[in-house]
Write a protein that holds these residues in place. Structure first.
Motif, short mmCIF file in Angstrom:
data_model
loop_
_atom_site.label_atom_id
_atom_site.label_comp_id
_atom_site.label_asym_id
_atom_site.label_seq_id
_atom_site.Cartn_x
_atom_site.Cartn_y
_atom_site.Cartn_z
N TYR A 30 0.92 -1.13 -0.14
CA TYR A 30 -0.17 0.06 0.07
C TYR A 30 0.87 1.17 -0.06
CZ TYR A 30 -3.85 -2.89 1.51
OH TYR A 30 -4.94 -3.60 1.38
N VAL A 31 0.38 2.32 -0.98
CA VAL A 31 1.12 3.57 -0.67
C VAL A 31 0.13 4.57 -0.30
CG1 VAL A 31 2.52 5.26 -1.87
CG2 VAL A 31 2.70 3.01 -2.63
N ARG A 32 0.37 5.32 0.73
CA ARG A 32 -0.73 6.21 1.24
C ARG A 32 -0.16 7.73 1.43
NH1 ARG A 32 -5.40 3.73 2.63
NH2 ARG A 32 -5.37 1.33 2.96
N GLN A 33 -0.96 8.72 1.30
CA GLN A 33 -0.46 9.99 2.07
C GLN A 33 -0.21 9.98 3.37
OE1 GLN A 33 -2.34 12.96 -1.58
NE2 GLN A 33 -3.17 13.10 0.45
N THR A 34 0.85 10.75 4.00
CA THR A 34 0.91 10.81 5.42
C THR A 34 0.10 11.69 6.10
OG1 THR A 34 2.72 12.48 5.12
CG2 THR A 34 3.34 9.97 5.47
N ALA A 35 -0.59 12.84 5.27
CA ALA A 35 -1.30 13.87 6.00
C ALA A 35 -2.62 13.51 6.37
CB ALA A 35 -1.45 15.14 5.03
N ASP A 36 -3.19 12.60 5.33
CA ASP A 36 -4.61 12.04 5.68
C ASP A 36 -4.89 10.59 5.45
OD1 ASP A 36 -4.34 11.98 2.83
OD2 ASP A 36 -5.86 13.47 2.31
N GLY A 37 -3.88 9.91 5.13
CA GLY A 37 -4.12 8.53 4.82
C GLY A 37 -4.62 8.07 3.63
N LYS A 38 -4.97 9.23 2.59
CA LYS A 38 -5.42 8.95 1.33
C LYS A 38 -4.70 7.91 0.61
CE LYS A 38 -7.16 10.99 -2.85
NZ LYS A 38 -7.27 12.66 -3.34
N ALA A 39 -5.37 6.80 0.06
CA ALA A 39 -4.77 5.73 -0.91
C ALA A 39 -4.17 6.69 -2.13
CB ALA A 39 -5.63 4.83 -1.16
N ILE A 40 -2.81 6.18 -2.41
CA ILE A 40 -2.13 6.58 -3.54
C ILE A 40 -2.13 5.57 -4.77
CG2 ILE A 40 0.04 7.49 -4.76
CD1 ILE A 40 0.34 9.04 -2.03
N GLY A 41 -1.83 4.16 -3.96
CA GLY A 41 -1.61 3.18 -4.80
C GLY A 41 -1.57 1.95 -4.17
N ALA A 42 -1.65 0.60 -4.79
CA ALA A 42 -1.50 -0.58 -4.10
C ALA A 42 -1.23 -1.66 -4.96
CB ALA A 42 -2.96 -0.95 -3.36
N LEU A 43 -0.50 -2.71 -4.84
CA LEU A 43 -0.13 -3.83 -5.55
C LEU A 43 -0.62 -5.05 -4.85
CD1 LEU A 43 3.15 -2.70 -7.10
CD2 LEU A 43 1.05 -2.95 -8.32
N ARG A 44 -1.36 -6.12 -5.16
CA ARG A 44 -1.46 -7.25 -4.50
C ARG A 44 -0.54 -8.53 -5.57
NH1 ARG A 44 -4.22 -9.77 -1.08
NH2 ARG A 44 -5.54 -7.82 -0.63
N PHE A 45 -0.03 -9.37 -4.52
CA PHE A 45 0.57 -10.33 -4.78
C PHE A 45 0.09 -11.54 -4.43
CE2 PHE A 45 3.46 -6.64 -4.69
CZ PHE A 45 4.31 -6.83 -5.76
N ALA A 46 -0.44 -12.51 -5.17
CA ALA A 46 -0.90 -13.75 -4.52
C ALA A 46 -0.06 -14.74 -3.92
CB ALA A 46 -1.56 -14.50 -5.89
N GLU A 47 1.10 -14.47 -4.44
CA GLU A 47 2.29 -15.46 -3.83
C GLU A 47 3.81 -14.40 -4.19
OE1 GLU A 47 3.11 -18.51 -7.47
OE2 GLU A 47 2.33 -19.25 -5.68
N GLY A 48 4.69 -14.93 -3.62
CA GLY A 48 6.10 -14.29 -3.93
C GLY A 48 6.40 -13.81 -2.20
N LYS A 49 7.96 -13.82 -2.38
CA LYS A 49 8.47 -13.25 -0.88
C LYS A 49 9.02 -11.90 -1.02
CE LYS A 49 10.86 -17.24 -1.66
NZ LYS A 49 11.94 -18.34 -1.14
#
Length: 640
Positions: A61-80
């Motif tokens: 997850y990537v968010r803004q520190t000021a208000d927690g608003k989402a900037i972007g997200a990546l999901r990985f079904a598997e992987g280290k």
């Protein structure tokens, strides 16, 4: 995200109370991958990123520190996923690993690192080098990101395709490459010339220094710049190495990590070779350097105890922010360039782990994630340090975890030696494996046997030649001390461990007798002679010398401390658990232990974990390990 609250008011209540449950949490609450296990701030502090995990896999997850608003997200079904880094404000770099090998016959497997560029402007994520026709799809060294002529580049160790079979069997010699993060183009900065090198790159992309290691002569050499024309330092011989740690405190200085017989120190050297420099940290094993986000100059050192900064007002701000955590272990995880925004992790005897975003300007803090959200403070067993003496009089200690709500008297015990073996020891904190056993009614003892770091040079050197000998009896001496105090029942003890701890578990019922009712060894060494032969075959001289120093180079001595060679003496049931992709301790170690025990007519079980490595990195197989280990101990030494 929760709204910010006043810093000191909020942090005085590190863990929120919850009503006690009638039953302990399921084992899955302990054995899961951490819900949050990595966090980082962008240089400005305006953005933060975390690695999260849930039942469906892992998420960045990537968010803004000021208000927690989402900037972007990546999901990985598997992987280290291993860690995060920033290149400017718009490129989030995600490091992951996988078990791979070159395709040539005889090539050995290794844990290869990959690098994903998540471009926050476009929302696209690309695995660097993954589709390159010229390069192996992995990086073999990370040397930072730099902005050159307005473009951001990642500086990595890269390996071109078409290397010889001999190369792939012995060592990987990586060029210094730079990758344009906007278009993925790869350029060679310096060729390796088929030698083992590491590099120091400035924030402007200039090669400031490099090291060269010669395996044949055991020589580490430090050179200024990219050429081999100006030698700055050298370490020669067994147990002596040096490597670059970064820049020093001032422009024109380098920070060098020196190792002598297992002891590490950090020295600041002038980059022009004008003198021997200055030792800044005589014992560097438990501390890491802190570098300025822009200049990359050294600005302090961090450890689990505290941060020591050269700028004392900055040091005070950081340490004041950690004070409300009380007895918890807090660690500075990330900071903005102006040190006004910080991320801390904290865990302790009543706190399974939590990450906090702290804004010093507004004196506010926000919890950005719990490591194990399904375990409440009332469900955590009491943790304390216990002290005792080894049979030869050496002062020892270990961590004792008690089952929640049970009197510390006559308890069944699980002994859990740490891995390593020459690593930092266990401390009073939340340990998911120990707490899992404690939740089922067992006391858990984690001894810091001789050789453990953090106890001084003499304690570390006391381990020389004592693998399977005094390092082993240090463990049982601690059990005897707990029995004498009446805390545990000496007739109700099992031994459980991973890596070196797995070896200690096997040794506890073969080299020693009459102490344990069962043993569980996860990725444990069973045959020291075979382990050294594997290091010889792989030409890993450093690993070979490490094991020889702790044990002995003589075959008969190695056999005397090898559980597989002593299988006929095993006096308790043994459970072996091993990942099929273990590149540190090969799974053949557990397989030959199983064969030896079966031939001797001894009770043994072997659990192989498909796709698992040495570090229990995968969610399903980590749960598999914990469930089988706990069930085995409950079968042979019931807690009730």
């Amino acid at each position: 995200m929760r709204r910010p609250v006043v810093l000191f008011a909020m942090l005085s209540m590190v863990v929120c109370a919850r009503a006690a449950d009638a039953a302990p949490p399921p084992l899955e609450a302990y054995g899961r991958l951490p819900a949050v296990d990595s966090a980082t701030l962008s240089p400005s502090g305006e953005r933060f990123a975390v690695i999260d995990s849930d039942k469906d896999g892992r998420v960045v997850y990537v968010r803004q520190t000021a208000d927690g608003k989402a900037i972007g997200a990546l999901r990985f079904a598997e992987g280290k996923l291993r860690r995060l880094a920033w290149a400017g404000e718009d490129h989030l770099l995600i490091f992951n690993t996988s078990t791979q090998a070159f395709s040539e016959p005889g090539a050995q497997k290794g844990e290869w690192e990959g690098l994903i560029n998540f471009d926050l402007r476009t929302g696209k994520a690309v695995m660097l080098l993954a589709k390159s026709p010229n390069y192996v799809d992995a990086i073999f060294g990370w040397y930072g990101a730099a902005q050159v002529n307005g473009r951001w580049y990642a500086y990595v160790g890269g390996v071109g395709l078409g290397h010889t079979e001999e190369w792939s069997r012995s060592a990987i010699f990586a060029d210094l490459d730079r990758i344009d993060l906007d278009n993925g183009k790869v350029e060679v900065v310096v060729h390796s010339s088929e030698r083992s090198r590491s590099w120091l790159v400035s924030s402007a992309g200039e090669v400031l220094a490099h090291t060269l290691y010669d395996t044949a002569t055991r020589t580490s050499t430090l050179y200024a710049g990219a050429a081999e024309t100006r030698q700055l330092a050298q370490a020669v011989g067994k147990g002596r190495e040096l490597d670059l740690a970064g820049l020093g405190r001032r422009p024109g200085t380098l920070l060098v990590r020196e190792e002598t017989d297992g002891k590490e120190q950090l020295r600041e050297l002038p980059a022009d070779g004008s003198g021997p420099g200055e030792v800044l940290l005589a014992d560097a094993a438990a501390s890491g350097p802190i570098f300025d986000r822009d200049s990359r100059l050294l600005i302090g050192f961090a450890s689990l105890a505290k941060s020591v900064m050269f700028d004392k007002p900055t040091e005070k701000r950081i340490n004041d922010a950690t004070a409300p955590f009380g007895g918890d272990r807090s660690e500075l995880v990330a900071f903005s360039r102006d040190f006004k925004k910080l991320i801390f992790s904290a865990n302790g005897p009543r706190n399974p782990g939590r990450f906090y975003l702290v804004d010093l300007s507004s004196r506010a803090a926000v919890p950005i994630g719990d490591t194990r959200p399904d375990i409440g403070p009332d469900q955590i067993g009491p943790v304390s340090m216990t002290h005792y003496k080894a049979d030869d009089g050496l002062e020892m200690d270990g961590v004792l975890t008690l089952p929640p709500g049970r009197e510390a008297k006559g308890l069944p015990l699980v002994v859990m030696p740490h891995g390593g073996p020459i690593v930092e020891g266990d401390t009073v904190s939340f340990d998911w494996w120990a707490q899992a056993f404690a939740s089922r009614g067992y006391a858990v003892f984690q001894p810091n046997y001789r050789g453990t770091l953090g106890y001084g040079d003499a304690f570390r050197k006391a381990a020389a030649g004592q693998f399977g000998r005094k390092m082993q009896t240090d463990i049982s001496d601690g059990v005897a001390a707990l029995a004498k105090a009446g805390t545990i029942d000496p007739k109700r003890v099992c031994i459980v461990g991973a890596s070196y701890g797995g070896y200690a578990a096997l040794a506890g019922v073969t080299l020693q007798q009459g102490l344990y009712r069962c043993a569980v060894a996860v990725a444990g060494v069973a045959d020291m002679r075979k382990m050294l032969e594997a290091d010889i075959a792989s030409r890993d001289r450093r690993a070979l010398e490490f094991w020889r120093g702790l044990s002995s180079a003589k075959s008969q001595d190695l056999d005397a401390i090898s559980p597989a060679r002593l299988a006929a003496k095993a006096d308790a049931p043994i459970l072996l658990i091993h990942g099929e992709n273990d590149t540190v301790v090969p799974i053949e170690q557990s397989k030959l232990m199983e064969r030896a025990l079966r031939q001797a007519g001894k009770p043994v079980e072997l659990v192989t974990m498909a796709g698992e490595d040495h570090w229990l990195s995968n969610a399903a197989t980590r749960q598999q390990m914990l469930n089988r280990a706990v069930a085995f101990v409950q079968q042979h030494d019931p807690a009730n």
